[in-house]
Design a protein around this motif. Structure first.
Motif, mmCIF file in Angstrom:
data_model
loop_
_atom_site.group_PDB
_atom_site.id
_atom_site.type_symbol
_atom_site.label_atom_id
_atom_site.label_comp_id
_atom_site.label_asym_id
_atom_site.label_seq_id
_atom_site.Cartn_x
_atom_site.Cartn_y
_atom_site.Cartn_z
ATOM 1 N N MET A 1 0.828 -1.040 -0.053
ATOM 2 C CA MET A 1 0.069 -0.064 -0.010
ATOM 3 C C MET A 1 0.899 1.237 0.076
ATOM 4 O O MET A 1 2.020 1.079 0.340
ATOM 5 N N THR A 138 0.647 -1.779 6.083
ATOM 6 C CA THR A 138 -0.549 -2.615 5.364
ATOM 7 C C THR A 138 -0.558 -3.893 5.130
ATOM 8 O O THR A 138 -1.490 -4.566 4.793
ATOM 9 N N ASP A 157 -3.985 -4.704 3.237
ATOM 10 C CA ASP A 157 -3.742 -4.880 2.040
ATOM 11 C C ASP A 157 -4.645 -6.292 1.423
ATOM 12 O O ASP A 157 -5.138 -6.540 0.344
ATOM 13 N N GLN A 160 -7.726 -5.590 -0.430
ATOM 14 C CA GLN A 160 -8.063 -5.292 -1.912
ATOM 15 C C GLN A 160 -8.238 -6.441 -2.845
ATOM 16 O O GLN A 160 -8.492 -6.574 -4.069
ATOM 17 N N ASN A 237 2.101 -4.194 -7.509
ATOM 18 C CA ASN A 237 2.215 -3.793 -6.017
ATOM 19 C C ASN A 237 3.638 -3.677 -5.512
ATOM 20 O O ASN A 237 4.401 -4.312 -4.980
ATOM 21 N N SER A 265 -2.143 -1.504 -6.929
ATOM 22 C CA SER A 265 -2.639 -1.699 -5.883
ATOM 23 C C SER A 265 -2.772 -0.253 -5.079
ATOM 24 O O SER A 265 -2.758 0.611 -5.811
#
Length: 945
Positions: A1, A138, A157, A160, A237, A265
């Protein structure tokens, strides 16, 4: 994140200036007034103060502290923030945490900045029972569940994963390749993404991990590997600094063009605003990203303005885009700690033991509406957010939709927080196109797909598939119906797919693999696909994906035909169905009755005793069946009925004779048995070697010792010819396409029988998630709709119905009622109308006699009287004969006594009135029924003579 991303570091000079000016920073913010009784709660803060992100977060905390106590000046507690610097190093962060806990004696720690640092600090906090609150770590690998004193006020995370899977499902992609930073932050959410994709039927064929300190050459080599693969959907990411290098190299490699999909992400998407517009437009054009939704409010706007003003007063080179959601979470974190401190002070005495036991729970129970949205913790984590889905178009980003726990939705502007299920707005993809990428293309380096084919195949099944290795060239030659359908479908695809046919251990193994083993080879990704006559089954579908069936299937039996002479003594009854026999017999009786009614009053053959009448009528009507009747019919209506009946008999007799002749002269065959369950306990059953039909027979409960595998139609023929008693089989259990091929050549002696067991049909096999499956399925549908598959079938199999399509339902020579119902209707109506007409004429001729009867008679007496009158004999006459009698009335000798009676005045002449087609009463007047007075006078006159 994005919170784990370290922004561009400040110079060492700037850091020195910051330390010198930090003591005077308080003059930039309004300070609340506190009395001497105010209790202080020390809270340590660990940040990388040499980065823009770290200093931005620090300012957010300072502003939160000032705002809270200006709004709550009467509170008896005050947070005292103690900042410690950690340059994104886990050891430095751990050292700073130990200093804060042991020397500063803080009651809580906020930070550190990255997930790697937070992993170390959370362990120290847990050991010393000091809450560690992170607004930027995260990674799901760190959690309150593992370390109870760790609290995350950011979004994990793992949240997501569902949103990413929803995007993949929405655009019907089947594969996605994660490209992530090789760190705690980058790799933490990948396992969650994999599981979420698996739940929607998608999968991850490959993963690319890039270390943060990788060279540009390393990044280029990793991208080249991805270019050589089929998948074109990538999930990124990583921190912003590494992402900038990655996308620059991707653009140079041509991977920011059509057919490519890039999904960012949350951490990276939230920092797109900090990237310079020329770079964003050049390297990120067309990407999709997830970003935590923060609703705009007046409070948020005021905070942004004050943050920007304070930052510039502090000589920080920032703009509004540098304030990310992590800064908002930092603000709300300090506000939550200030609320918890006051609550803890009011509810618990200020002692060390009570503080440590109650302080953590107090923080977890805090709820309020912050500038980032609703602040509420569940299980030590922030509540699941709503993600905004953005699309980079040019030098800015645009919102194309949102993800909530209900799925992807389009936001209605001007309607507050209401969402709709209208889907996403159009997306601009890399290459500046709005056409949704397929997510998969043919590899650019010309890699051929290794397609496995069954084999070796016996000669009898070569029309289906032939796969033989040329002993001279060593190449595998393949053809047949299956290959023809597959290659025709490939030509329907909008892209080229180079293939190479291979066989498994064609020379190194004496054992031919079963079809289940071939499917497992594809599941193990030893081959890219399997093309053959492979039946779709539920068990196989657990391991691989099938295309739609290109040939329907089912399972039945091949059984021998035998001459059917059973019950030959009664063979003469078989030409007519039993219903037709019954109806014919009924009409024989009915027609006989009708003839008797019409002839009884004036035909001596149908009179005399009841026994004689029954015998004569029965003999007459049955003799009409062979045209041997002798009795003359005197009434016109009777003649009409008999003529129509003889016509029906003629048609029936001719049809019966033809059918019986066919049955006695043509060889009629029937299957030995029609059902699998009817096979005896001593009967052996055959099946195709390597096919799943053997397992199906075992499932039906058959003894394994009775099952015999065969490999070709020729072996089928030999085994069926021998029979079970001679070492063969009584039936072959196989799929319908193979049976049809067998019967094309041998249908004169064998047939298809038994109830059809359902099967999934033949399909092509590919690994789970292969993007070829939906494209080939669509191509097969087009081939089937255009009858092109039927053309291919005729090319390889010829006319499979050329043998009369001989199946278990044999053609029959039997005659049934449906063939003759019109004839029976005609004879039935003619007989019925004749009887009705005759009765009407009879009653009309006797009306005076019937009306003059005693009115006091009962109904039954009247019926008996009418019946007796009907039973009396009458003389049949026609109009021509009557005229002759009238002309010859002067000559008494010319009249026969049976026609002319006598009276006292001379010969009696019949009345000129008569009823056509009925009998006329020619009896002498004295014998007629007269009124009583007239009858008396007639008797007296006779006696006088």
């Amino acid at each position: 994140m994005m919170g784990d991303v370290s922004a561009i570091g400040l110079s060492s000079t700037s850091l020195v200036i910051f330390l010198l000016l930090y003591t005077s920073f308080a003059t930039h913010l309004p300070q609340p007034a506190f009395d001497e009784k105010t209790s202080s709660f020390k809270v340590g803060v660990i940040l990388n103060l040499g980065t823009k992100f770290g200093n931005s977060s620090r300012l957010c905390m300072e502003i939160a502290l000032s705002d809270f106590y200006l709004a709550h000046s009467n509170h008896k507690t005050r947070l005292d923030l103690v900042f410690m610097n950690s340059p994104n190093d886990p050891l430095s962060a751990a050292s700073a945490a130990e200093n804060l806990i042991t020397k500063q004696e803080v009651q809580a720690i906020v930070g550190p900045q990255t997930s790697e640092e937070a992993a170390f600090v959370s362990l120290l906090g847990n050991a010393n029972k000091v809450p560690v609150i992170s607004f930027s770590a995260t990674s799901p690998s760190i959690s309150h569940e593992k370390t109870p004193f760790f609290i995350r006020t950011a979004m994990s995370d793992s949240f997501q994963a569902s949103a990413i899977a929803a995007l993949v499902s929405h655009f019907t992609w089947k594969q996605i390749v994660p490209i992530y930073e090789q760190s705690e932050y980058g790799a933490g959410m990948i396992s969650y993404v994999v599981n979420a994709l698996k739940a929607i039927g998608a999968w991850v064929p490959y993963r690319t991990a890039i270390p943060p300190v990788s060279s540009d050459d390393f990044i280029s080599k990793e991208l080249l590997k991805l270019m050589n693969m089929e998948c074109r959907v990538f999930l990124v990411n990583m921190r912003k600094s590494l992402a900038l290098r990655l996308f620059a190299k991707a653009r140079e490699a041509g991977m920011m063009d059509k057919d490519f999909v890039w999904i960012l992400s949350d951490g990276l998407t939230s920092q797109l605003g900090t990237i310079r517009p020329p770079i964003l437009r050049r390297d990120f054009y067309g990407v999709l990203g997830l970003k935590t939704l923060v609703k705009t409010s007046r409070k948020l706007q005021d905070f942004e303005n004050r943050w920007l003003k304070v930052s510039r007063n502090d000589n920080l080179e920032v703009d509004r885009s540098d304030l990310t959601v992590f800064g908002l979470w930092a603000y709300d974190t300090v506000w939550a700690l200030a609320v918890a401190a006051e609550t803890e002070f009011q509810t618990n005495p200020r002692s060390e033991n009570n503080l440590k036991t109650g302080w953590l729970k107090t923080i977890l129970d805090v709820e309020f509406n912050g500038i980032s949205g609703e602040f509420q913790l569940s299980g030590g984590e922030r509540k699941r957010p709503v993600f905004e889905i953005v699309n980079v178009a040019g030098s800015s980003e645009r919102t194309v939709g949102y993800w909530t726990e209900k799925g992807l939705q389009r936001y209605h502007s001007g309607e507050g927080s209401n969402f709709s299920t209208e889907g996403l707005s159009p997306v601009i993809w890399p290459g500046d196109t709005t056409v949704i990428p397929r997510g998969w293309v043919n590899p650019t380096v010309g890699k051929k797909l290794r397609i496995l084919v069954p084999g070796p195949v016996k000669t009898g099944f070569h029309p289906f598939l032939r796969a033989e290795k040329d002993p001279k060239t060593g190449k595998l030659a393949v053809d047949g119906f299956v290959i023809d359908v597959f290659e025709t479908a490939l030509k329907e695809l909008p892209y080229a797919v180079p293939i190479e046919y291979v066989q498994h251990n064609i020379t190194g193994s004496m054992k031919k693999p079963t079809y289940d083993e071939l499917v497992q080879f594809v599941f193990q990704q030893k081959y890219d696909g399997l093309v053959g006559d492979v039946t779709i089954t539920a068990n196989r579908s657990n391991y691989v994906d099938f295309t739609l069936p290109y040939l329907p299937s089912g399972i039945r039996m091949i059984v021998p035909l035998r001459d059917d002479w059973s019950g030959s003594a009664w063979r003469f009854l078989e030409p007519l169905s039993w219903k037709l026999w019954i109806v014919t017999g009924g009409f024989v009786i009915f027609t006989g009755f009708v003839v008797w009614v019409l002839e009884h009053r004036f035909n001596d053959a149908f009179r005399n005793s009841i026994k004689d009448q029954v015998g004569t009528t029965s003999y007459f009507i049955f003799s009409t069946l062979v045209y041997h009747h002798k009795e003359a019919i005197k009434s016109n209506l009777g003649r009409l009925v008999v003529i129509v009946w003889i016509l029906v008999v003629l048609v029936l007799q001719s049809s019966y004779t033809a059918s019986l002749t066919s049955m006695l002269t043509i060889r009629h065959l029937k299957p030995i048995t029609f059902e699998l369950r009817e096979l005896g306990t001593q009967d052996s059953i055959g099946y195709l070697r390597g096919s799943f039909t053997g397992k199906r027979l075992l499932k039906e409960g058959f003894d394994p010792n009775r099952l015999k595998p065969f490999s070709s139609p020729e072996e089928y023929l030999d085994a069926l010819g021998k029979g079970s008693k001679s070492g063969g089989v009584s039936a072959i259990f196989d799929e319908i396409p193979y049976i049809r091929l067998f019967l094309k050549n041998y249908c004169k002696n064998y047939t298809m029988a038994g109830t059809a067991y359902k099967a999934g049909g033949f399909g092509f096999v590919f690994p789970k998630g292969s993007p070829l499956v939906p494209d080939l399925s669509l191509a097969l549908l087009r081939l089937g709709e255009g009858d092109r598959i039927l053309e291919i079938e005729k090319r390889w199999f010829g006319d499979l119905s050329s043998c009369g399509n001989n199946e278990s339902t044999l053609t029959s020579d039997r005659l049934n009622m449906a063939m003759f119902w019109v004839l029976f209707l005609i004879t039935g109506l003619s007989s019925t109308f004749a009887v009705i007409g005759s009765l009407i004429c009879f009653l009309h001729g006797k009306r005076r006699q019937l009306l003059e009867r005693n009115p006091g008679e009962r109904l039954m007496q009247k019926v008996v009287s009418v019946a007796n009158t009907f039973d009396e004999k009458s003389v049949k006459s026609t109009g021509v004969r009557q005229r002759k009698i009238t002309e010859m009335s002067s000559s008494r000798d010319l009249f026969d006594s049976s026609f002319i009676g006598r009276s006292e005045n001379g010969p009696w002449i019949p009345s000129p009135s008569y009823c056509p087609s009925t009998s006329t009463d020619f009896s002498p007047p004295e014998e007629r029924s007269l009124p009583n007075e007239q009858k008396t006078r007639a008797e007296e006159g006779t006696s006088n003579q």
